[in-house]
Scaffold this active site. Structure first.
Site, PDB file in Angstrom:
ATOM      1  N   SER A 165       0.885  -1.169   0.000  1.00  0.00           N
ATOM      2  CA  SER A 165       0.000   0.000   0.000  1.00  0.00           C
ATOM      3  C   SER A 165       0.918   1.213   0.000  1.00  0.00           C
ATOM      4  O   SER A 165       2.130   1.087   0.233  1.00  0.00           O
ATOM      5  CB  SER A 165      -0.851  -0.030   1.267  1.00  0.00           C
ATOM      6  OG  SER A 165      -1.375   1.239   1.556  1.00  0.00           O
ATOM      7  N   TYR A 178      -2.479  -1.290  10.567  1.00  0.00           N
ATOM      8  CA  TYR A 178      -2.505  -1.396   9.100  1.00  0.00           C
ATOM      9  C   TYR A 178      -1.166  -0.944   8.522  1.00  0.00           C
ATOM     10  O   TYR A 178      -0.561  -1.650   7.701  1.00  0.00           O
ATOM     11  CB  TYR A 178      -3.647  -0.557   8.518  1.00  0.00           C
ATOM     12  CG  TYR A 178      -3.812  -0.745   7.020  1.00  0.00           C
ATOM     13  CD1 TYR A 178      -4.517  -1.843   6.519  1.00  0.00           C
ATOM     14  CD2 TYR A 178      -3.256   0.153   6.115  1.00  0.00           C
ATOM     15  CE1 TYR A 178      -4.660  -2.038   5.146  1.00  0.00           C
ATOM     16  CE2 TYR A 178      -3.397  -0.035   4.747  1.00  0.00           C
ATOM     17  CZ  TYR A 178      -4.100  -1.130   4.270  1.00  0.00           C
ATOM     18  OH  TYR A 178      -4.228  -1.326   2.909  1.00  0.00           O
TER      19      TYR A 178
END
Ligand code: NAD
Length: 344
Positions: A165, A178
Site C-alpha cells: 500500500s 494497518y
C-alpha cells in the site's frame, strides 16, 4: 523510477496463457478485478476467500467468458485452510505459477485506547489486522516457496506479487496496525526476492493509494471526497505486469500507484554503503557462484545427453578389448581347442 503506461502493463500477456494463479481475497475489490484480468488472458484462477458467495460469483463470471477457475473457503489466518487452497490448485490445474497474497482488512480495533479488565488491568489489544494482513500473507508466501517449485521447468513463469500500500512507505495516521502490516509486507518482499530469483521466481510488491473498494471505510471515503483515487483496473494491471514481466531485473521492484496517474516502478533497493556494501558484495559473489554452478550443471547434463551413449559404448569397448588382450593366450587356446574339436 520509471512510469509504465496502461498498455505497457499488459505487454507480457502472452506469458500468462495456461498459467495457474492462486489469489487470496479474490472475491471482491482488487482481487476480483485481478482474477478477471488474468482469466481474460487465459490463466486458470484459484480463489481463496472468506466471502464464499463473492468467490463463487467471480468463478461463475470467469466460466461465462470461457475461462477456468475454482474457489475454496479460506480464512488466510488458518494455515491449514491455505494448504487446502494450494492443494486445490495442484489437484485441479496441475501446478501453481503465480501467487497473489491479496486478502486484507483495514484497521480493526482501537490500538490507542487501552481497555481494562474487571481487576483494572490492561487487556491485550486485538491483533486481527496483523493476523490477516501479516500472518496471512506470510503463510501464503511460505506455501508459495514450495508450491511454485512443484513441476517447475526451466524458464517457466513463476511469481509472487505482494499487495502493499502507499502505507508501506508512508504511515496512515490512526492506522498503526494497518501501516505496520503494510510496511512489513514491503520488508518481506525485499527479503525474499534475491533468494527466489536464484530459483527463477519473480517477487514484487504493488503499492496502491486509496481506491474505491469495500476495504475503505465510508468515513475515510468522505474525508477523501474530491481527491483522485487510484483506479481499480490499474491496480489489477500493475499486479498483472508484476507477475508477468519478462525482465528478471525488475524482480524486487515496487510498483507505486500514488493517485489516478500512471504506475511508477521503483527499482529494487540499491542501498549499498558501509557494512551493507560488504554484505552485498558477498551476496553477489555467492549468487554468481550459485548461478555458475547451475549453468555448468546444465552444460554437463546437455553434453552427457548428446554424447553419453557414445562415450559409454567407447568405454565398454575399451574395457572389453583390455580384458581380451590380457587373456589373449587363454582365448587363443580355447578357440584353437574348439576348432580342433570341430575338425575331428
Ligand atoms: N482499496 C484500497 O484503497 C487499498 C489501497 C492499498 C492497498 N490495499 C490492499 O489491497 C488488498 C485488497 O483490498 P481491497 O481493496 O480489494 O479490499 P476488499 O475489501 O474489496 O477485498 C478484500 C478481500 O479479502 C477478503 N478477506 C478479508 N479477510 C480475509 C481472511 N481472513 N481470509 C480470506 N479472505 C479475507 C475479503 O472477503 C475480500 O474479498 C488488501 O491487502 C488491501 O490492504 C487496498
Amino acid at each position: 523510477m520509471s512510469h509504465i503506461t496502461d498498455d505497457q502493463l499488459l505487454a507480457h500477456s502472452d506469458r500468462v496463457q495456461g498459467k495457474v494463479v492462486v489469489i487470496t481475497g479474490g472475491a471482491n475489490g482488487f482481487g476480483k478485478e485481478t482474477a478477471l484480468l488474468f482469466a481474460a488472458y487465459g490463466a486458470n484462477i484459484v480463489i481463496g476467500d472468506l466471502d464464499v458467495t463473492g468467490a463463487a460469483k467471480v468463478v461463475a463470471e470467469i466460466k461465462k467468458i470461457g475461462g477456468s477457475a475454482a474457489w475454496i473457503k479460506c480464512n488466510v489466518t488458518k494455515f491449514e485452510e491455505q494448504v487446502e487452497l494450494f492443494e486445490l490448485a495442484v489437484k485441479k490445474f496441475g501446478s501453481v505459477d503465480i501467487v497473489i497474497p491479496n486478502a486484507g482488512v483495514s484497521e480493526l480495533g482501537t490500538f490507542r485506547t487501552v481497555a481494562f479488565n474487571k481487576d483494572g488491568k490492561p487487556v491485550k489489544p486485538s491483533m486481527a489486522t496483523l493476523e490477516i494482513n501479516l500472518y496471512g500473507v506470510l503463510y501464503t508466501a511460505h506455501l508459495a516457496t514450495h508450491y511454485l517449485r512443484l513441476n517447475q521447468k526451466e524458464n517457466d513463469l513463476k511469481s509472487i506479487v505482494f499487495i502493499g500500500s502507499v502505507a508501506s512507505w508512508m504511515a496512515i495516521p490512526m492506522g498503526e496496525l494497518y501501516s505496520g502490516s503494510k510496511h512489513a509486507v514491503l520488508g518481506i518482499m525485499r527479503s525474499l526476492h534475491p533468494i527466489m530469483e536464484t530459483k527463477g521466481i519473480r517477487v514484487v510488491c504493488i503499492h496502491p493509494f486509496f481506491a474505491d473498494t469495500a476495504i475503505v471505510p465510508t468515513s475515510v471515503k468522505l474525508v477523501l471526497a474530491g481527491i483522485p483515487l487510484t483506479p481499480v483496473f490499474r491496480v489489477a494491471r500493475a499486479i498483472f505486469h508484476g507477475a508477468s514481466d519478462v525482465d528478471m531485473k525488475t524482480s524486487g521492484s515496487s510498483y507505486l500507484l500514488l493517485d489516478n496517474g500512471p504506475v511508477f516502478m521503483v527499482p529494487k533497493d540499491e542501498f549499498k554503503e558501509g557494512v551493507y556494501k560488504m554484505i552485498d558484495n558477498r551476496a553477489n559473489a555467492a549468487t554468481a557462484v550459485l548461478i555458475g554452478v547451475k549453468a555448468w550443471a546444465f552444460f554437463f547434463r546437455d553434453v552427457w545427453r548428446i554424447t553419453g551413449p557414445f562415450i559409454l559404448r567407447v568405454i565398454v569397448t575399451v574395457v572389453l578389448a583390455k580384458i581380451a588382450w590380457a587373456n589373449r593366450e587363454w582365448i587363443e587356446r580355447s578357440v584353437s581347442d574348439k576348432i580342433y574339436r570341430i575338425a575331428n
